[in-house]
Design a protein around this motif. Structure first.
Motif, PDB file in Angstrom:
ATOM      1  N   ALA A   1       4.293   5.514  -5.640  1.00 20.24           N
ATOM      2  CA  ALA A   1       4.295   5.547  -7.103  1.00 20.24           C
ATOM      3  C   ALA A   1       3.216   6.491  -7.635  1.00 20.24           C
ATOM      4  O   ALA A   1       3.455   7.283  -8.544  1.00 20.24           O
ATOM      5  CB  ALA A   1       4.074   4.142  -7.655  1.00 20.24           C
ATOM      6  N   ARG A   2       2.035   6.439  -7.051  1.00 22.93           N
ATOM      7  CA  ARG A   2       0.931   7.284  -7.493  1.00 22.93           C
ATOM      8  C   ARG A   2       1.206   8.747  -7.159  1.00 22.93           C
ATOM      9  O   ARG A   2       0.966   9.643  -7.963  1.00 22.93           O
ATOM     10  CB  ARG A   2      -0.376   6.814  -6.853  1.00 22.93           C
ATOM     11  CG  ARG A   2      -1.595   7.511  -7.409  1.00 22.93           C
ATOM     12  CD  ARG A   2      -2.885   6.998  -6.788  1.00 22.93           C
ATOM     13  NE  ARG A   2      -2.882   7.281  -5.369  1.00 22.93           N
ATOM     14  CZ  ARG A   2      -3.057   6.360  -4.400  1.00 22.93           C
ATOM     15  NH1 ARG A   2      -3.264   5.112  -4.725  1.00 22.93           N
ATOM     16  NH2 ARG A   2      -3.042   6.689  -3.139  1.00 22.93           N
ATOM     17  N   HIS A   3       1.736   8.989  -5.972  1.00 22.27           N
ATOM     18  CA  HIS A   3       2.015  10.363  -5.537  1.00 22.27           C
ATOM     19  C   HIS A   3       3.041  11.020  -6.457  1.00 22.27           C
ATOM     20  O   HIS A   3       2.905  12.189  -6.809  1.00 22.27           O
ATOM     21  CB  HIS A   3       2.516  10.368  -4.094  1.00 22.27           C
ATOM     22  CG  HIS A   3       2.906  11.721  -3.607  1.00 22.27           C
ATOM     23  ND1 HIS A   3       1.983  12.703  -3.357  1.00 22.27           N
ATOM     24  CD2 HIS A   3       4.115  12.263  -3.342  1.00 22.27           C
ATOM     25  CE1 HIS A   3       2.606  13.797  -2.949  1.00 22.27           C
ATOM     26  NE2 HIS A   3       3.900  13.552  -2.935  1.00 22.27           N
TER      27      HIS A   3
ATOM     28  N   GLU B   1       0.835  -1.205   0.000  1.00 25.61           N
ATOM     29  CA  GLU B   1       0.000   0.000   0.000  1.00 25.61           C
ATOM     30  C   GLU B   1       0.874   1.260   0.000  1.00 25.61           C
ATOM     31  O   GLU B   1       0.605   2.218  -0.733  1.00 25.61           O
ATOM     32  CB  GLU B   1      -0.887  -0.027   1.249  1.00 25.61           C
ATOM     33  CG  GLU B   1      -1.862   1.104   1.382  1.00 25.61           C
ATOM     34  CD  GLU B   1      -2.672   0.963   2.661  1.00 25.61           C
ATOM     35  OE1 GLU B   1      -2.473   1.769   3.579  1.00 25.61           O
ATOM     36  OE2 GLU B   1      -3.503   0.035   2.733  1.00 25.61           O
TER      37      GLU B   1
ATOM     38  N   ALA C   1       3.600  10.381  -9.642  1.00 25.80           N
ATOM     39  CA  ALA C   1       2.971  10.707 -10.924  1.00 25.80           C
ATOM     40  C   ALA C   1       2.033  11.900 -10.785  1.00 25.80           C
ATOM     41  O   ALA C   1       1.994  12.780 -11.649  1.00 25.80           O
ATOM     42  CB  ALA C   1       2.209   9.494 -11.447  1.00 25.80           C
ATOM     43  N   GLU C   2       1.262  11.953  -9.683  1.00 27.41           N
ATOM     44  CA  GLU C   2       0.345  13.075  -9.460  1.00 27.41           C
ATOM     45  C   GLU C   2       1.116  14.381  -9.304  1.00 27.41           C
ATOM     46  O   GLU C   2       0.744  15.411  -9.858  1.00 27.41           O
ATOM     47  CB  GLU C   2      -0.512  12.819  -8.220  1.00 27.41           C
ATOM     48  CG  GLU C   2      -1.552  11.739  -8.401  1.00 27.41           C
ATOM     49  CD  GLU C   2      -2.256  11.371  -7.104  1.00 27.41           C
ATOM     50  OE1 GLU C   2      -1.920  11.947  -6.045  1.00 27.41           O
ATOM     51  OE2 GLU C   2      -3.132  10.507  -7.153  1.00 27.41           O
ATOM     52  N   THR C   3       2.198  14.330  -8.545  1.00 32.71           N
ATOM     53  CA  THR C   3       3.008  15.534  -8.334  1.00 32.71           C
ATOM     54  C   THR C   3       3.629  15.995  -9.641  1.00 32.71           C
ATOM     55  O   THR C   3       3.654  17.195  -9.924  1.00 32.71           O
ATOM     56  CB  THR C   3       4.105  15.258  -7.286  1.00 32.71           C
ATOM     57  OG1 THR C   3       3.484  14.797  -6.081  1.00 32.71           O
ATOM     58  CG2 THR C   3       4.909  16.496  -6.992  1.00 32.71           C
TER      59      THR C   3
ATOM     60  N   SER D   1       2.443  15.565 -12.616  1.00 37.51           N
ATOM     61  CA  SER D   1       1.401  16.167 -13.452  1.00 37.51           C
ATOM     62  C   SER D   1       1.051  17.570 -12.963  1.00 37.51           C
ATOM     63  O   SER D   1       0.766  18.459 -13.760  1.00 37.51           O
ATOM     64  CB  SER D   1       0.149  15.287 -13.494  1.00 37.51           C
ATOM     65  OG  SER D   1      -0.492  15.288 -12.240  1.00 37.51           O
TER      66      SER D   1
ATOM     67  N   GLU E   1       2.533   1.647  -3.436  1.00 33.41           N
ATOM     68  CA  GLU E   1       1.571   2.135  -4.414  1.00 33.41           C
ATOM     69  C   GLU E   1       1.334   3.628  -4.222  1.00 33.41           C
ATOM     70  O   GLU E   1       1.278   4.394  -5.190  1.00 33.41           O
ATOM     71  CB  GLU E   1       0.245   1.383  -4.295  1.00 33.41           C
ATOM     72  CG  GLU E   1      -0.791   1.872  -5.284  1.00 33.41           C
ATOM     73  CD  GLU E   1      -2.198   1.400  -4.957  1.00 33.41           C
ATOM     74  OE1 GLU E   1      -3.123   1.911  -5.616  1.00 33.41           O
ATOM     75  OE2 GLU E   1      -2.383   0.579  -4.058  1.00 33.41           O
ATOM     76  N   LEU E   2       1.220   4.063  -2.963  1.00 37.39           N
ATOM     77  CA  LEU E   2       1.041   5.479  -2.666  1.00 37.39           C
ATOM     78  C   LEU E   2       2.230   6.288  -3.176  1.00 37.39           C
ATOM     79  O   LEU E   2       2.059   7.351  -3.778  1.00 37.39           O
ATOM     80  CB  LEU E   2       0.866   5.687  -1.163  1.00 37.39           C
ATOM     81  CG  LEU E   2       0.796   7.142  -0.691  1.00 37.39           C
ATOM     82  CD1 LEU E   2      -0.449   7.809  -1.235  1.00 37.39           C
ATOM     83  CD2 LEU E   2       0.828   7.203   0.820  1.00 37.39           C
TER      84      LEU E   2
END
Length: 140
Positions: free
Chosen positions: A128-130, A122, A132-134, A136, A125-126
């Motif tokens: 990796a996602r964070h 978890e 990509a979000e940052t 963008s 995943e956070l």
């Protein structure tokens, strides 16, 4: 006697040249043993990273990310801006506390190995996602 000496030198030189040619051929053929996947992975490791140009956070925007002196040459004297806001000391301490507590629970047996692995997955995943979000948000 000089004929024999010259003959030995000629034989030695010829043998050395043949050995050097064989070694060069072996080195040339050694590169052919790689699979397409290995070649692709090597090319990815050797590729230059992609540059991300950040807009100026203060003051007027600068052309190309560098200020220019009066004579038109770029100046590297301006302070550089970070790509993102850095983590504060409090945030780092809190994250370290969470990870230490999770590790202690795992070692004491308070949580199962499966639960530990689920929480680790978890967090990964956070992360990796964070990222990509940052990225963008930065590129907007």
């Amino acid at each position: 006697m000089t004929t024999t000496g010259i003959g030995h030198i000629a034989t030695f030189t010829r043998t050395a040249a043949i050995c050097a040619a064989a070694a060069a051929m072996a080195f040339a053929l050694a590169g052919c043993n790689k699979t397409a996947e290995e070649k692709k992975a090597f090319a990815q490791r050797m590729a230059a990273p992609t540059a991300v140009v950040m807009p100026a956070s203060k003051g007027e925007p600068v052309e190309g990310g560098l200020t220019k002196s009066r004579d038109g040459y770029p100046s590297f004297g301006a302070p550089l801006t970070a790509a993102n806001v850095q983590m504060s000391d409090e945030q780092a301490a809190e994250l370290q506390h969470q990870l230490t507590a999770l590790s202690a629970k795992r070692q004491s047996g308070a949580i199962s190995e499966a639960e530990y692995q689920r929480r680790v997955a978890e967090m990964r995943e956070l992360a990796a996602r964070h990222g990509a979000e940052t990225l963008s948000e930065i590129t907007k």
